[in-house]
Scaffold this motif. Structure first.
Motif, PDB file in Angstrom:
ATOM      1  N   CYS A 175       3.748 -92.206-117.291  1.00  0.00           N
ATOM      2  CA  CYS A 175       4.783 -92.144-115.794  1.00  0.00           C
ATOM      3  C   CYS A 175       4.138 -92.835-114.662  1.00  0.00           C
ATOM      4  O   CYS A 175       2.970 -92.969-114.603  1.00  0.00           O
ATOM      5  N   PHE A 176       5.109 -93.139-113.790  1.00  0.00           N
ATOM      6  CA  PHE A 176       4.487 -93.653-112.389  1.00  0.00           C
ATOM      7  C   PHE A 176       4.174 -92.441-111.565  1.00  0.00           C
ATOM      8  O   PHE A 176       5.061 -91.203-111.485  1.00  0.00           O
ATOM      9  N   LYS A 177       3.204 -92.473-110.811  1.00  0.00           N
ATOM     10  CA  LYS A 177       2.966 -91.346-109.910  1.00  0.00           C
ATOM     11  C   LYS A 177       3.460 -91.692-108.655  1.00  0.00           C
ATOM     12  O   LYS A 177       3.357 -92.871-108.072  1.00  0.00           O
ATOM     13  N   ILE A 178       4.369 -90.778-108.179  1.00  0.00           N
ATOM     14  CA  ILE A 178       5.003 -91.184-107.037  1.00  0.00           C
ATOM     15  C   ILE A 178       4.928 -89.883-105.852  1.00  0.00           C
ATOM     16  O   ILE A 178       4.534 -88.770-106.235  1.00  0.00           O
ATOM     17  N   ILE A 179       5.086 -90.232-104.573  1.00  0.00           N
ATOM     18  CA  ILE A 179       5.440 -89.310-103.549  1.00  0.00           C
ATOM     19  C   ILE A 179       6.739 -88.848-103.366  1.00  0.00           C
ATOM     20  O   ILE A 179       7.691 -89.740-103.228  1.00  0.00           O
ATOM     21  N   GLU A 180       7.236 -87.749-103.791  1.00  0.00           N
ATOM     22  CA  GLU A 180       8.487 -87.226-103.588  1.00  0.00           C
ATOM     23  C   GLU A 180       8.438 -86.194-102.389  1.00  0.00           C
ATOM     24  O   GLU A 180       8.139 -85.093-102.788  1.00  0.00           O
ATOM     25  N   GLY A 181       9.157 -86.729-101.526  1.00  0.00           N
ATOM     26  CA  GLY A 181       8.749 -86.000-100.021  1.00  0.00           C
ATOM     27  C   GLY A 181       7.559 -86.011 -99.617  1.00  0.00           C
ATOM     28  O   GLY A 181       7.241 -86.992 -98.804  1.00  0.00           O
ATOM     29  N   TYR A 182       6.847 -85.208 -99.777  1.00  0.00           N
ATOM     30  CA  TYR A 182       5.197 -84.956 -99.531  1.00  0.00           C
ATOM     31  C   TYR A 182       4.445 -84.693-100.620  1.00  0.00           C
ATOM     32  O   TYR A 182       3.290 -84.292-100.530  1.00  0.00           O
ATOM     33  N   LYS A 183       4.901 -84.469-101.857  1.00  0.00           N
ATOM     34  CA  LYS A 183       3.935 -83.811-102.830  1.00  0.00           C
ATOM     35  C   LYS A 183       3.987 -84.910-104.178  1.00  0.00           C
ATOM     36  O   LYS A 183       4.843 -85.820-104.305  1.00  0.00           O
ATOM     37  N   CYS A 184       3.193 -84.665-105.065  1.00  0.00           N
ATOM     38  CA  CYS A 184       3.151 -85.793-106.175  1.00  0.00           C
ATOM     39  C   CYS A 184       4.061 -85.463-107.078  1.00  0.00           C
ATOM     40  O   CYS A 184       4.523 -84.134-107.402  1.00  0.00           O
ATOM     41  N   SER A 185       4.586 -86.228-107.647  1.00  0.00           N
ATOM     42  CA  SER A 185       5.798 -86.336-108.712  1.00  0.00           C
ATOM     43  C   SER A 185       5.289 -87.448-109.832  1.00  0.00           C
ATOM     44  O   SER A 185       4.811 -88.315-109.543  1.00  0.00           O
ATOM     45  N   LEU A 186       6.102 -87.065-111.095  1.00  0.00           N
ATOM     46  CA  LEU A 186       5.939 -88.079-111.995  1.00  0.00           C
ATOM     47  C   LEU A 186       7.123 -88.531-112.422  1.00  0.00           C
ATOM     48  O   LEU A 186       8.181 -87.964-112.824  1.00  0.00           O
ATOM     49  N   LEU A 187       7.386 -89.951-112.674  1.00  0.00           N
ATOM     50  CA  LEU A 187       8.576 -90.643-113.026  1.00  0.00           C
ATOM     51  C   LEU A 187       8.417 -91.254-114.495  1.00  0.00           C
ATOM     52  O   LEU A 187       7.600 -92.103-114.550  1.00  0.00           O
ATOM     53  N   PRO A 188       9.130 -90.905-115.447  1.00  0.00           N
ATOM     54  CA  PRO A 188       8.838 -91.661-116.473  1.00  0.00           C
ATOM     55  C   PRO A 188       8.959 -93.149-116.556  1.00  0.00           C
ATOM     56  O   PRO A 188      10.148 -93.807-115.944  1.00  0.00           O
ATOM     57  N   ILE A 189       7.959 -93.937-117.166  1.00  0.00           N
ATOM     58  CA  ILE A 189       8.080 -95.250-117.123  1.00  0.00           C
ATOM     59  C   ILE A 189       9.287 -95.884-118.028  1.00  0.00           C
ATOM     60  O   ILE A 189      10.032 -97.153-117.788  1.00  0.00           O
ATOM     61  N   SER A 190       9.754 -95.051-118.994  1.00  0.00           N
ATOM     62  CA  SER A 190      10.824 -95.542-119.774  1.00  0.00           C
ATOM     63  C   SER A 190      12.297 -95.705-119.015  1.00  0.00           C
ATOM     64  O   SER A 190      13.114 -96.399-119.253  1.00  0.00           O
ATOM     65  N   LYS A 191      12.280 -95.243-117.821  1.00  0.00           N
ATOM     66  CA  LYS A 191      13.282 -95.232-116.899  1.00  0.00           C
ATOM     67  C   LYS A 191      13.319 -96.838-116.506  1.00  0.00           C
ATOM     68  O   LYS A 191      14.264 -97.500-116.332  1.00  0.00           O
ATOM     69  N   TYR A 192      11.998 -97.235-116.278  1.00  0.00           N
ATOM     70  CA  TYR A 192      11.939 -98.824-115.854  1.00  0.00           C
ATOM     71  C   TYR A 192      12.583 -99.699-117.037  1.00  0.00           C
ATOM     72  O   TYR A 192      13.257-100.552-116.839  1.00  0.00           O
ATOM     73  N   HIS A 193      11.835 -99.307-118.192  1.00  0.00           N
ATOM     74  CA  HIS A 193      12.646-100.172-119.239  1.00  0.00           C
ATOM     75  C   HIS A 193      14.082-100.013-119.640  1.00  0.00           C
ATOM     76  O   HIS A 193      14.767-100.893-120.120  1.00  0.00           O
ATOM     77  N   ALA A 194      14.667 -98.884-119.063  1.00  0.00           N
ATOM     78  CA  ALA A 194      16.109 -98.545-119.196  1.00  0.00           C
ATOM     79  C   ALA A 194      16.873 -99.477-118.109  1.00  0.00           C
ATOM     80  O   ALA A 194      17.980 -99.301-118.009  1.00  0.00           O
ATOM     81  N   GLY A 195      16.075 -99.971-117.212  1.00  0.00           N
ATOM     82  CA  GLY A 195      16.883-100.761-116.183  1.00  0.00           C
ATOM     83  C   GLY A 195      17.287 -99.792-114.752  1.00  0.00           C
ATOM     84  O   GLY A 195      17.907-100.429-113.997  1.00  0.00           O
ATOM     85  N   LEU A 196      16.848 -98.693-114.796  1.00  0.00           N
ATOM     86  CA  LEU A 196      17.001 -97.907-114.010  1.00  0.00           C
ATOM     87  C   LEU A 196      15.980 -97.643-112.702  1.00  0.00           C
ATOM     88  O   LEU A 196      16.052 -96.940-111.552  1.00  0.00           O
ATOM     89  N   VAL A 197      14.814 -98.273-112.774  1.00  0.00           N
ATOM     90  CA  VAL A 197      13.748 -98.271-111.921  1.00  0.00           C
ATOM     91  C   VAL A 197      13.540 -99.923-111.505  1.00  0.00           C
ATOM     92  O   VAL A 197      13.270-100.692-112.516  1.00  0.00           O
ATOM     93  N   LYS A 198      13.550-100.240-110.258  1.00  0.00           N
ATOM     94  CA  LYS A 198      13.231-101.601-109.850  1.00  0.00           C
ATOM     95  C   LYS A 198      12.199-101.707-108.970  1.00  0.00           C
ATOM     96  O   LYS A 198      11.854-100.757-108.097  1.00  0.00           O
ATOM     97  N   PHE A 199      11.248-102.353-109.114  1.00  0.00           N
ATOM     98  CA  PHE A 199       9.975-102.897-108.188  1.00  0.00           C
ATOM     99  C   PHE A 199      10.495-103.679-107.139  1.00  0.00           C
ATOM    100  O   PHE A 199      10.967-104.573-107.149  1.00  0.00           O
ATOM    101  N   ILE A 200      10.056-103.099-105.728  1.00  0.00           N
ATOM    102  CA  ILE A 200      10.385-103.825-104.684  1.00  0.00           C
ATOM    103  C   ILE A 200       8.969-103.950-103.912  1.00  0.00           C
ATOM    104  O   ILE A 200       8.038-103.181-104.180  1.00  0.00           O
ATOM    105  N   GLY A 201       8.880-104.979-102.791  1.00  0.00           N
ATOM    106  CA  GLY A 201       7.752-105.101-102.079  1.00  0.00           C
ATOM    107  C   GLY A 201       6.766-106.392-102.703  1.00  0.00           C
ATOM    108  O   GLY A 201       7.537-107.213-103.279  1.00  0.00           O
ATOM    109  N   ASP A 202       5.732-106.709-102.244  1.00  0.00           N
ATOM    110  CA  ASP A 202       5.067-107.600-102.497  1.00  0.00           C
ATOM    111  C   ASP A 202       3.932-107.542-103.422  1.00  0.00           C
ATOM    112  O   ASP A 202       3.108-108.414-103.198  1.00  0.00           O
TER     113      ASP A 202
END
Length: 318
Positions: A279-306
């Motif tokens: 999973c990706f470790k993300i800040i959701e609001g102001y707390k830690c949350s986990l986002l399945p990496i499988s969503k990236y492979h499904a095309g539902l997560v895009k990387f932005i930034g440099d």
């Protein structure tokens, strides 16, 4: 609003023969204080909106009170809205959303409708549970000086989904670049600040997997802080030291969508600080949350930034 000022306002309203329908008290909001009220003037039998900048008043409130007449149609709408929403706010816990950890940014709304009186109290933002008061507040602000528009926008920003409701643990008068950190937060060992970045006007930091949020209003020298670790002073002090020393490291940025065909309507953006358990470790609001990496492979997560390549290396083979 101090007891003396509150008493002076009450005496002024009584002397002016003005009955309060709804009032809004803003106390120590970025060091500023205001009183706003929908009133009925018994002398002329008209409704008006009263605005008092409490920071400049003395006992002679009449010199500072500002009025604007309000259309009876709007008044009736306010009365109906408050009356018809009673089932939503009869429970006292719904009406008390004050952050007990800090005494600043106090907001109080009092209603006097249909022979019933209710008091709503919160800190910094109007919570989403009070959505029925949204238009009431907008109408009041539309009838006071335009210089108050920014404050109106601020206190309604959680309902508008422009801000997360962060439960700050402390709000103090403090210059983060000049004041003595040791005096305010104590002396602590230096910790490694893994990530630190200013995003949407706030500093977000990661130390030992703990999330630190620092909201600093430079013009007022007001510091609001939040930390997920119980050793609050140590983590806040280290994060402020890193800010002073310009030790910034950018987060990874993720854009999450619900529909590959339509990325504009349902996009959400998150700060990411690595991966854990597929999973990706993300800040959701102001707390830690986990986002399945499988969503990236499904095309539902895009990387932005440099710093995309660095994140892509982290998830290779996952």
């Amino acid at each position: 609003m101090t007891h003396e000022i509150k008493l002076a306002v009450s005496k002024y309203l009584k002397k002016s023969k003005e009955n309060v329908i709804v009032d809004l008290i803003i106390n120590d909001y970025n060091k500023s204080n205001f009183y706003i009220a929908l009133v009925f003037n018994a002398k002329i039998e008209k409704f008006k909106v009263l605005f008092i900048p409490l920071d400049v008043v003395d006992n002679n409130i009449e010199y500072y009170a500002c009025y604007q007449f309000i259309n009876i149609t709007l008044v009736n709408y306010i009365l109906e809205t408050i009356h018809n929403s009673k089932d939503r706010y009869k429970n006292p816990t719904v009406r008390n959303k004050v952050n007990k950890m800090i005494s600043t940014y106090y907001i109080e709304i009092n209603t006097h409708v249909g022979g019933e009186e209710y008091s709503f109290k919160t800190t910094k933002y109007i919570p989403k549970e009070w959505i029925f008061l949204y238009e009431v507040i907008l109408i009041l602000f539309e009838h006071i000086p335009n210089v108050m528009n920014e404050l109106c926008s601020d206190i309604l920003s959680v309902i508008d989904d422009r801000e997360e409701l962060i439960e700050y643990q402390k709000s103090i008068n403090f210059d983060i670049f000049e004041d003595d950190l040791t005096k305010e937060f104590g002396s602590h060992e230096l910790l490694n600040v893994s990530y630190l970045e200013k995003v949407n006007g706030m500093y977000f930091g990661i130390i030992d997997e703990e999330i630190i949020v620092i909201d600093y209003i430079n013009s007022k020298k007001v510091l609001n802080t939040y930390c997920t670790n119980e050793d609050y002073n140590k983590y806040i002090s280290n994060c402020l030291t890193a800010i002073r020393n310009n030790k910034f490291k950018k987060f990874y940025k993720l854009m999450v969508i619900d529909d590959i065909e339509n990325t504009n309507e349902k996009s959400k953006y998150y700060l990411c600080y690595g991966v854990r358990n597929n999973c990706f470790k993300i800040i959701e609001g102001y707390k830690c949350s986990l986002l399945p990496i499988s969503k990236y492979h499904a095309g539902l997560v895009k990387f932005i930034g440099d710093n995309n390549q660095e994140l892509e290396e982290l998830i290779k083979g996952i």
